[in-house]
Design an enzyme around this catalytic site. Structure first.
Site, PDB file in Angstrom:
ATOM      1  CG  ASP A   1      -2.169   0.825   1.033  1.00 29.10           C
ATOM      2  OD1 ASP A   1      -2.276   1.501  -0.020  1.00 29.10           O
ATOM      3  OD2 ASP A   1      -3.022   0.838   1.927  1.00 29.10           O
TER       4      ASP A   1
ATOM      5  CG  HIS B   1      -9.284  -0.664  -4.056  1.00 35.84           C
ATOM      6  ND1 HIS B   1     -10.379  -0.058  -3.476  1.00 35.84           N
ATOM      7  CD2 HIS B   1      -8.187  -0.131  -3.438  1.00 35.84           C
ATOM      8  CE1 HIS B   1      -9.954   0.793  -2.549  1.00 35.84           C
ATOM      9  NE2 HIS B   1      -8.642   0.783  -2.510  1.00 35.84           N
TER      10      HIS B   1
HETATM   11  C1  HEM Z   1      -9.695  -2.158   3.941  1.00 35.13           C
HETATM   12  C2  HEM Z   1      -9.897  -1.277   2.967  1.00 35.13           C
HETATM   13  C3  HEM Z   1      -8.860  -0.934   1.925  1.00 35.13           C
HETATM   14  C4  HEM Z   1      -7.748  -1.622   1.525  1.00 35.13           C
HETATM   15  C5  HEM Z   1      -7.256  -2.984   1.992  1.00 35.13           C
HETATM   16  C6  HEM Z   1      -7.105  -0.826   0.496  1.00 35.13           C
HETATM   17  C7  HEM Z   1      -5.944  -1.190  -0.164  1.00 35.13           C
HETATM   18  C8  HEM Z   1      -5.360  -0.474  -1.181  1.00 35.13           C
HETATM   19  C9  HEM Z   1      -4.183  -0.889  -1.900  1.00 35.13           C
HETATM   20  C10 HEM Z   1      -3.397  -2.170  -1.639  1.00 35.13           C
HETATM   21  C11 HEM Z   1      -3.927   0.056  -2.832  1.00 35.13           C
HETATM   22  C12 HEM Z   1      -2.784   0.029  -3.861  1.00 35.13           C
HETATM   23  C13 HEM Z   1      -1.590   0.759  -3.388  1.00 35.13           C
HETATM   24  C14 HEM Z   1      -1.470   2.152  -3.934  1.00 35.13           C
HETATM   25  O1  HEM Z   1      -1.817   2.399  -5.104  1.00 35.13           O
HETATM   26  O2  HEM Z   1      -1.033   3.032  -3.185  1.00 35.13           O
HETATM   27  C15 HEM Z   1      -4.928   1.095  -2.695  1.00 35.13           C
HETATM   28  C16 HEM Z   1      -4.984   2.246  -3.457  1.00 35.13           C
HETATM   29  C17 HEM Z   1      -5.940   3.228  -3.289  1.00 35.13           C
HETATM   30  N1  HEM Z   1      -6.996   3.213  -2.417  1.00 35.13           N
HETATM   31 FE1  HEM Z   1      -7.448   1.742  -1.103  1.00 35.13          FE
HETATM   32  N2  HEM Z   1      -7.834   0.314   0.305  1.00 35.13           N
HETATM   33  C18 HEM Z   1      -8.913   0.295   1.160  1.00 35.13           C
HETATM   34  C19 HEM Z   1      -9.877   1.267   1.280  1.00 35.13           C
HETATM   35  C20 HEM Z   1      -9.932   2.418   0.545  1.00 35.13           C
HETATM   36  C21 HEM Z   1     -10.955   3.428   0.671  1.00 35.13           C
HETATM   37  C22 HEM Z   1     -12.122   3.383   1.666  1.00 35.13           C
HETATM   38  C23 HEM Z   1     -10.664   4.418  -0.224  1.00 35.13           C
HETATM   39  C24 HEM Z   1     -11.388   5.708  -0.500  1.00 35.13           C
HETATM   40  C25 HEM Z   1     -12.686   5.845  -0.402  1.00 35.13           C
HETATM   41  C26 HEM Z   1      -9.449   4.021  -0.919  1.00 35.13           C
HETATM   42  C27 HEM Z   1      -8.826   4.763  -1.883  1.00 35.13           C
HETATM   43  C28 HEM Z   1      -7.695   4.388  -2.565  1.00 35.13           C
HETATM   44  C29 HEM Z   1      -7.051   5.214  -3.571  1.00 35.13           C
HETATM   45  C30 HEM Z   1      -7.480   6.597  -4.020  1.00 35.13           C
HETATM   46  C31 HEM Z   1      -5.944   4.484  -4.031  1.00 35.13           C
HETATM   47  C32 HEM Z   1      -4.939   4.907  -5.102  1.00 35.13           C
HETATM   48  C33 HEM Z   1      -5.445   4.546  -6.480  1.00 35.13           C
HETATM   49  C34 HEM Z   1      -4.494   5.029  -7.558  1.00 35.13           C
HETATM   50  O3  HEM Z   1      -4.106   6.192  -7.516  1.00 35.13           O
HETATM   51  O4  HEM Z   1      -4.174   4.252  -8.467  1.00 35.13           O
HETATM   52  N3  HEM Z   1      -9.048   2.806  -0.424  1.00 35.13           N
HETATM   53  N4  HEM Z   1      -5.796   0.738  -1.703  1.00 35.13           N
END
Ligand code: HEM
Length: 362
Positions: free
Chosen positions: A152, A289
């Site tokens: 992450d 996601h």
């Molecule tokens: C348990 C819940 C969640 C997990 C396990 C999770 C996990 C991750 C992981 C592994 C990444 C990829 C790493 C990265 O690109 O930095 C990511 C990216 C991201 N997550 Fe989550 N996330 C969760 C909840 C959320 C929530 C609730 C939001 C917003 C409402 C969110 C917004 C984002 C955004 C904006 C990115 C970057 C996407 C990009 O720029 O490509 N995440 N998340």
């Protein structure tokens, strides 16, 4: 300082006069600024931040309109719009008696606890603890990975004037994150300039169930084991392999070298030569996601950007949980993500991403 551990200390103000006087004289000088954090040479051993709820500001006699109705109304009032069942909320968050939160981060829990004790002593009994979340980086080679196992913290926007963007990284004007800065068009009280709205979510993760889901629903790509097929499904759900390599660039197999290269690991936008971005999901599904939460070239000129700064909480999966394929119901074994985001508008930032993108099946 490496953020190995972070405590979120939610409090209620019990003596306004003492709290106010100590906040100005003792606590304020202890707060870590963004500038302090930008360079390893100026980072403190233990970083401290504070945020107030609307209830906290009102308690302190601050009547200014901050220009953000979701902040003013509190997350509980928007819970159903976010798709939450409040019966599943941590009860302390439903009780509406939280005035603020201290965020204390460091390499060791001893450093965090010692700063917290110092804080509490300085505040001379003027606050009481409502709730605490203990964030903790995962051990060994899982450090930096969330509990499902995915790296992450790779993709955050670069903020003009603060950081130099890596290839492919979204660049936002400072006002998308900071109040009163270029790009923030709302009227704000002058004292709020350079502040930001903090969103906190305690998101439980059922890791054994997630792993079983992947095995039970794995595709059947030829020449791949069941586990490899399950890993492929997981990568397509997240949009990145566990290493962090984006599937848009590595659609069929993990590429740890790509994952570790900041010049390449964000340098994608779901377009490819001779490729129809509107129909072709062979690289990254629309439902991944990271594609839902930041659709890149799927949408033009996206201003719905947040800075994420969460940390996992809870222990590693136990052998009993692995064997049964079920998360334990013992509260101390709960694990998940202590999600944190910063933005200058909650409705265009976190709430928009959650409601209009993540929760939208279309
Ligand atoms: C348990 C819940 C969640 C997990 C396990 C999770 C996990 C991750 C992981 C592994 C990444 C990829 C790493 C990265 O690109 O930095 C990511 C990216 C991201 N997550 Fe989550 N996330 C969760 C909840 C959320 C929530 C609730 C939001 C917003 C409402 C969110 C917004 C984002 C955004 C904006 C990115 C970057 C996407 C990009 O720029 O490509 N995440 N998340």
């Amino acid at each position: 300082m490496r953020k190995i551990t972070e405590t979120f200390f939610f409090f209620r103000i019990t003596n306004i006069r003492t709290f106010k006087s100590q906040l100005g004289s003792t606590i304020l000088p202890m707060i870590t600024s963004t500038n302090d954090m930008l360079s390893a040479t100026t980072q403190p051993t233990t970083a401290l931040n504070v945020a107030f709820s609307q209830r906290g500001l009102t308690t302190l006699g601050v009547r200014d309109n901050l220009g953000d109705s979701l902040f003013a109304n509190g997350q509980l009032s928007g819970a159903s719009d976010l798709g939450d069942k409040t019966s599943q909320w941590v009860p302390q968050f439903s009780a509406s008696n939280i005035d603020g939160v201290f965020l204390v981060a460091s390499d060791t829990i001893d450093n965090v606890n010692s700063l917290l004790s110092q804080l509490q002593a300085s505040l001379q009994g003027s606050i009481s603890e409502v709730y605490r979340v203990q964030g903790q980086a995962r051990p060994g080679d899982q450090q930096g990975h969330e509990h499902f196992g995915f790296m992450d913290g790779i993709s955050n926007p670069a903020v003009t004037g603060f950081s130099t963007p890596h290839p492919g990284q979204t660049v936002v004007p400072p006002g998308i994150i900071l109040l009163g800065q270029r790009g923030d068009s709302k009227g704000r009280p002058s004292w709020a300039r350079d502040g930001s709205f903090l969103v906190f979510r305690q998101l439980q993760q059922r890791v054994p169930e997630f792993n079983s889901f992947l095995l039970n629903n794995a595709p059947s790509q030829p020449n791949m084991t069941l586990q490899q097929n399950a890993d492929l499904l997981g990568a397509r759900m997240m949009g990145r392999w566990k290493s962090g390599a984006p599937i848009d660039l590595a659609p069929l197999a993990d590429d740890p070298v790509l994952a570790a290269d900041p010049q390449r690991n964000n340098n994608f936008d779901y377009t490819h030569p001779n490729f129809d971005i509107n129909t072709d999901q062979s690289h990254c599904p629309f439902s991944a996601h990271i594609r839902k939460t930041n659709p890149r070239a799927d949408q033009s000129a996206i201003s719905n950007q947040i800075i994420r700064a969460g940390i996992p909480y809870g222990p590693e999966v136990t052998s009993d949980e692995t064997a049964s394929g079920t998360s334990s119901s013992t509260p101390s074994l709960e694990r998940g993500l202590a999600f944190v985001s910063y933005q200058s508008s909650i409705s265009s930032g976190f709430a928009f991403i959650q409601q209009s993108w993540a929760n939208n099946p279309e």
